[in-house]
Design a protein around this motif. Structure first.
Motif, mmCIF file in Angstrom:
data_model
loop_
_atom_site.group_PDB
_atom_site.id
_atom_site.type_symbol
_atom_site.label_atom_id
_atom_site.label_comp_id
_atom_site.label_asym_id
_atom_site.label_seq_id
_atom_site.Cartn_x
_atom_site.Cartn_y
_atom_site.Cartn_z
ATOM 1 N N PHE A 29 0.779 -1.237 0.000
ATOM 2 C CA PHE A 29 0.000 0.000 0.000
ATOM 3 C C PHE A 29 0.818 1.299 0.000
ATOM 4 O O PHE A 29 0.264 2.351 -0.346
ATOM 5 N N ALA A 30 2.099 1.251 0.380
ATOM 6 C CA ALA A 30 2.824 2.505 0.571
ATOM 7 C C ALA A 30 4.023 2.696 -0.345
ATOM 8 O O ALA A 30 4.335 3.832 -0.716
ATOM 9 N N ASP A 31 4.713 1.631 -0.708
ATOM 10 C CA ASP A 31 5.982 1.781 -1.419
ATOM 11 C C ASP A 31 5.855 2.602 -2.700
ATOM 12 O O ASP A 31 6.586 3.581 -2.901
ATOM 13 N N ARG A 32 4.965 2.198 -3.581
ATOM 14 C CA ARG A 32 4.855 2.896 -4.872
ATOM 15 C C ARG A 32 4.323 4.320 -4.729
ATOM 16 O O ARG A 32 4.892 5.242 -5.343
ATOM 17 N N PRO A 33 3.278 4.563 -3.931
ATOM 18 C CA PRO A 33 2.833 5.955 -3.762
ATOM 19 C C PRO A 33 3.911 6.857 -3.158
ATOM 20 O O PRO A 33 4.079 8.002 -3.592
ATOM 21 N N VAL A 34 4.632 6.372 -2.167
ATOM 22 C CA VAL A 34 5.672 7.193 -1.541
ATOM 23 C C VAL A 34 6.784 7.496 -2.536
ATOM 24 O O VAL A 34 7.257 8.640 -2.641
ATOM 25 N N SER A 35 7.226 6.490 -3.279
ATOM 26 C CA SER A 35 8.279 6.702 -4.268
ATOM 27 C C SER A 35 7.835 7.671 -5.360
ATOM 28 O O SER A 35 8.578 8.582 -5.740
ATOM 29 N N THR A 36 6.632 7.491 -5.856
ATOM 30 C CA THR A 36 6.120 8.366 -6.912
ATOM 31 C C THR A 36 6.018 9.807 -6.423
ATOM 32 O O THR A 36 6.405 10.751 -7.128
ATOM 33 N N TRP A 37 5.511 9.993 -5.202
ATOM 34 C CA TRP A 37 5.384 11.338 -4.640
ATOM 35 C C TRP A 37 6.756 11.970 -4.426
ATOM 36 O O TRP A 37 6.977 13.144 -4.740
ATOM 37 N N SER A 38 7.695 11.201 -3.888
ATOM 38 C CA SER A 38 9.030 11.726 -3.630
ATOM 39 C C SER A 38 9.707 12.157 -4.923
ATOM 40 O O SER A 38 10.323 13.225 -4.995
ATOM 41 N N HIS A 39 9.571 11.337 -5.959
ATOM 42 C CA HIS A 39 10.182 11.686 -7.236
ATOM 43 C C HIS A 39 9.550 12.947 -7.824
ATOM 44 O O HIS A 39 10.255 13.807 -8.363
ATOM 45 N N ALA A 40 8.249 13.072 -7.700
ATOM 46 C CA ALA A 40 7.541 14.207 -8.287
ATOM 47 C C ALA A 40 7.817 15.515 -7.554
ATOM 48 O O ALA A 40 7.907 16.580 -8.181
ATOM 49 N N TRP A 122 11.173 1.414 -10.684
ATOM 50 C CA TRP A 122 9.767 1.784 -10.701
ATOM 51 C C TRP A 122 9.533 3.085 -11.466
ATOM 52 O O TRP A 122 8.640 3.174 -12.308
ATOM 53 N N ILE A 123 10.331 4.084 -11.212
ATOM 54 C CA ILE A 123 10.121 5.401 -11.807
ATOM 55 C C ILE A 123 10.332 5.368 -13.314
ATOM 56 O O ILE A 123 9.531 5.933 -14.074
ATOM 57 N N ARG A 124 11.346 4.721 -13.778
ATOM 58 C CA ARG A 124 11.639 4.721 -15.216
ATOM 59 C C ARG A 124 10.904 3.632 -15.979
ATOM 60 O O ARG A 124 10.401 3.861 -17.092
ATOM 61 N N ASP A 125 10.818 2.438 -15.381
ATOM 62 C CA ASP A 125 10.340 1.277 -16.134
ATOM 63 C C ASP A 125 9.043 0.678 -15.601
ATOM 64 O O ASP A 125 8.516 -0.255 -16.199
ATOM 65 N N GLY A 126 8.561 1.178 -14.453
ATOM 66 C CA GLY A 126 7.379 0.575 -13.852
ATOM 67 C C GLY A 126 7.648 -0.788 -13.251
ATOM 68 O O GLY A 126 6.720 -1.571 -13.038
ATOM 69 N N VAL A 127 8.918 -1.085 -12.945
ATOM 70 C CA VAL A 127 9.299 -2.385 -12.394
ATOM 71 C C VAL A 127 9.153 -2.340 -10.874
ATOM 72 O O VAL A 127 9.628 -1.411 -10.211
ATOM 73 N N PHE A 128 8.524 -3.368 -10.322
ATOM 74 C CA PHE A 128 8.301 -3.429 -8.879
ATOM 75 C C PHE A 128 8.186 -4.880 -8.468
ATOM 76 O O PHE A 128 7.211 -5.554 -8.800
ATOM 77 N N GLY A 129 9.212 -5.380 -7.771
ATOM 78 C CA GLY A 129 9.123 -6.773 -7.363
ATOM 79 C C GLY A 129 10.441 -7.327 -6.862
ATOM 80 O O GLY A 129 11.441 -6.615 -6.745
ATOM 81 N N PHE A 130 10.406 -8.620 -6.588
ATOM 82 C CA PHE A 130 11.557 -9.347 -6.063
ATOM 83 C C PHE A 130 11.945 -10.442 -7.044
ATOM 84 O O PHE A 130 11.080 -11.132 -7.604
ATOM 85 N N GLU A 131 13.242 -10.619 -7.253
ATOM 86 C CA GLU A 131 13.774 -11.726 -8.042
ATOM 87 C C GLU A 131 14.881 -12.383 -7.220
ATOM 88 O O GLU A 131 16.056 -12.044 -7.383
ATOM 89 N N PRO A 132 14.520 -13.300 -6.322
ATOM 90 C CA PRO A 132 15.500 -13.865 -5.395
ATOM 91 C C PRO A 132 16.724 -14.426 -6.106
ATOM 92 O O PRO A 132 16.633 -15.086 -7.148
ATOM 93 N N PHE A 133 17.891 -14.110 -5.544
ATOM 94 C CA PHE A 133 19.192 -14.586 -6.018
ATOM 95 C C PHE A 133 19.524 -14.094 -7.428
ATOM 96 O O PHE A 133 20.366 -14.693 -8.106
#
Length: 212
Positions: A29-40, A122-133
């Protein structure tokens, strides 16, 4: 050193559970909105970046402190109360440095911003996630190393030098503000880094407090 640092199994369980819940809530609920707001709204403001530099001298000083302590012990020094605080500060920092890097490889999380080796973000490519190892600097976001490396030594000082707790807490808060303002880390990275640094600090202080 504090008279006792022995968290019970129950407190350990609740700490781990609260960390997991807060991290998952932040991811959802918070990661993407906070990052988007901070960048803007805050992108490019150097003051936030400068705050993150508070951490930079701590790891090399901790390593030098351990080297110096080792030489001093060989020469006959036996640490008293202040010496044990110094050792706890240095050991917690170095342990946090090693552990957080291993966890970053384990989780393989992408960053909020693109800032190294054309990393996906996230900001440039819309990438958001985990890729272990996955490996590589572009998948090194979780947990926050800066938060871990400021929290571990400051929690040692919080436990061992309680009269200056406002200072230790303020230093952690300033680094967190810098990380969020510069959009260097997700909020969940910072939460995880805080819990990790705290756990390392408590473990090291308890270890040095233990008697044979």
């Amino acid at each position: 050193m504090p008279p006792s640092v022995r968290p019970s199994a129950r407190s350990f369980f609740w700490a781990a559970a609260s960390c997991a819940v807060l991290v998952l809530l932040a991811i959802g609920f918070a990661d993407r909105p906070v990052s988007t707001w901070s960048h803007a709204h805050l992108h490019g403001q150097q003051g936030f970046i400068w705050l993150t530099w508070i951490v930079d001298p701590i790891p090399p000083l901790a390593v030098l402190g351990l080297i110096g302590a080792g030489i001093a012990v060989v020469a006959g020094w036996r640490p008293g109360a202040r010496g044990r605080v110094l050792l706890a500060f240095c050991l917690a920092t170095v342990a946090a440095l090693v552990i957080k890097d291993e966890l970053k490889i384990l989780f393989g999380r992408t960053w909020p911003e693109t800032w190294t080796n054309n990393n996906p973000s996230w900001i440039r490519d819309g990438v958001f996630g985990f890729e272990p190892f996955h490996g590589g600097a572009g998948w090194f976001s979780f947990p926050s190393g800066h938060t871990t490396l400021i929290t571990a030594p400051m929690v040692v000082l919080w436990l061992c030098v309680p009269r200056l707790r406002a200072v230790w807490a303020a230093l952690i808060a300033l680094v967190v503000i810098g990380l969020l303002g510069a959009d260097f880390h997700w909020l969940s990275d910072i939460i995880a880094g805080f819990y990790l640094g705290t756990a390392v600090a408590i473990g090291v202080v308890a270890l040095l407090r233990a008697r044979p």
